[in-house]
Enzyme design. Structure first.
Site, mmCIF file in Angstrom:
data_model
loop_
_atom_site.group_PDB
_atom_site.id
_atom_site.type_symbol
_atom_site.label_atom_id
_atom_site.label_comp_id
_atom_site.label_asym_id
_atom_site.label_seq_id
_atom_site.Cartn_x
_atom_site.Cartn_y
_atom_site.Cartn_z
ATOM 1 N N CYS A 156 -1.386 8.933 5.183
ATOM 2 C CA CYS A 156 -1.954 8.814 3.844
ATOM 3 C C CYS A 156 -3.177 7.901 3.791
ATOM 4 O O CYS A 156 -4.203 8.249 3.194
ATOM 5 C CB CYS A 156 -0.888 8.320 2.869
ATOM 6 N N HIS A 203 2.861 4.060 0.395
ATOM 7 C CA HIS A 203 2.137 5.332 0.317
ATOM 8 C C HIS A 203 0.955 5.204 -0.633
ATOM 9 O O HIS A 203 1.001 4.434 -1.595
ATOM 10 C CB HIS A 203 3.086 6.428 -0.169
ATOM 11 N N HIS A 220 -3.090 13.467 -1.356
ATOM 12 C CA HIS A 220 -2.494 12.515 -0.417
ATOM 13 C C HIS A 220 -1.981 13.277 0.789
ATOM 14 O O HIS A 220 -1.906 14.507 0.783
ATOM 15 C CB HIS A 220 -1.358 11.747 -1.085
#
Length: 219
Positions: A121, A174, A190
């Site tokens: 990510c 994340h 993402h």
């Protein structure tokens, strides 16, 4: 004497007929509307169907009920409520960053990866900003400190959004980047550990429950 008994007998029969007639009328009235059950309200009697109609009319006059929100972890709330519209146009440099990120769609997830063979990510954002010659921190935790904090209702395209591994977590694991923001909702891109580089809705239960913060890159 016999004549008197006959009159009494006839009078008794008329009384029975009258009682049956009254009973029949009550059954007919009670059966109006498809139900024999009568309900009393404000001193009057109504059939079950009439009562249902009256209650439906009262609900309409009272207005529709507000839909309840999905249950979320403590301290969490729905992100896009009365969102203010973002700018009509996106800055040219941010548009390039978003276009670059979208060019990686379908790239599989790979921890520590930064190429089209696989990327994580933070690697996706690292490569996307490199398209405008801007070097950003490599990890999601460092990227979370790279920029000014943004309220959820003020999100714009190009902002970075950060998430935890589980609902209610405050530990960032994340990161993604907003690609579209409007009063109707927010989309972000993402690198998902299961699907690779994809775009998702920020308002989905999964991401909403894991959302931690957002920042706006200072370019």
């Amino acid at each position: 004497m016999r004549e008197h008994k006959t009159k009494v007998r006839h009078s008794g029969q008329w009384g029975q007929w009258l009682a049956l007639l009254l009973l029949g009328m009550l059954l007919v009235l009670g059966g109006c509307g498809g139900s024999k059950k009568l309900n009393q309200r404000n001193g009057r009697y109504y059939s079950a169907r009439d009562m249902a109609r009256m209650k439906a009319a009262e609900r309409r006059r009272g207005g529709s009920k507000v839909k309840s929100k999905a249950s979320l972890p403590a301290g969490k709330s729905k992100i896009v409520v009365k969102r203010r519209s973002g700018p009509a146009t996106i800055r040219k440099d941010l548009a390039t960053v978003i276009q670059t990120a979208r060019s990686f769609q379908g790239t599989p997830y790979r921890y520590g990866g930064t190429t089209r063979l696989g990327m994580d990510c933070s690697g996706l954002l690292f490569n996307s900003f490199a398209a405008i010659n801007v070097q950003i921190p490599r990890s999601s935790n460092e990227q979370a400190a790279w920029g000014a904090p943004v309220k959820p209702q003020d999100l714009q395209a190009g902002d970075l959004v950060f998430f935890g591994a589980s609902p209610g977590s405050n530990t960032i694991t994340h990161v993604g980047m907003v690609t579209e923001a409007s009063p109707e909702g927010v989309q972000f891109i993402h690198s998902s550990s299961s699907l690779g580089v994809v775009e998702n809705s920020l308002e989905s239960d999964y991401y909403l429950s894991r959302f931690i913060k957002a920042v706006r890159p200072v370019l």
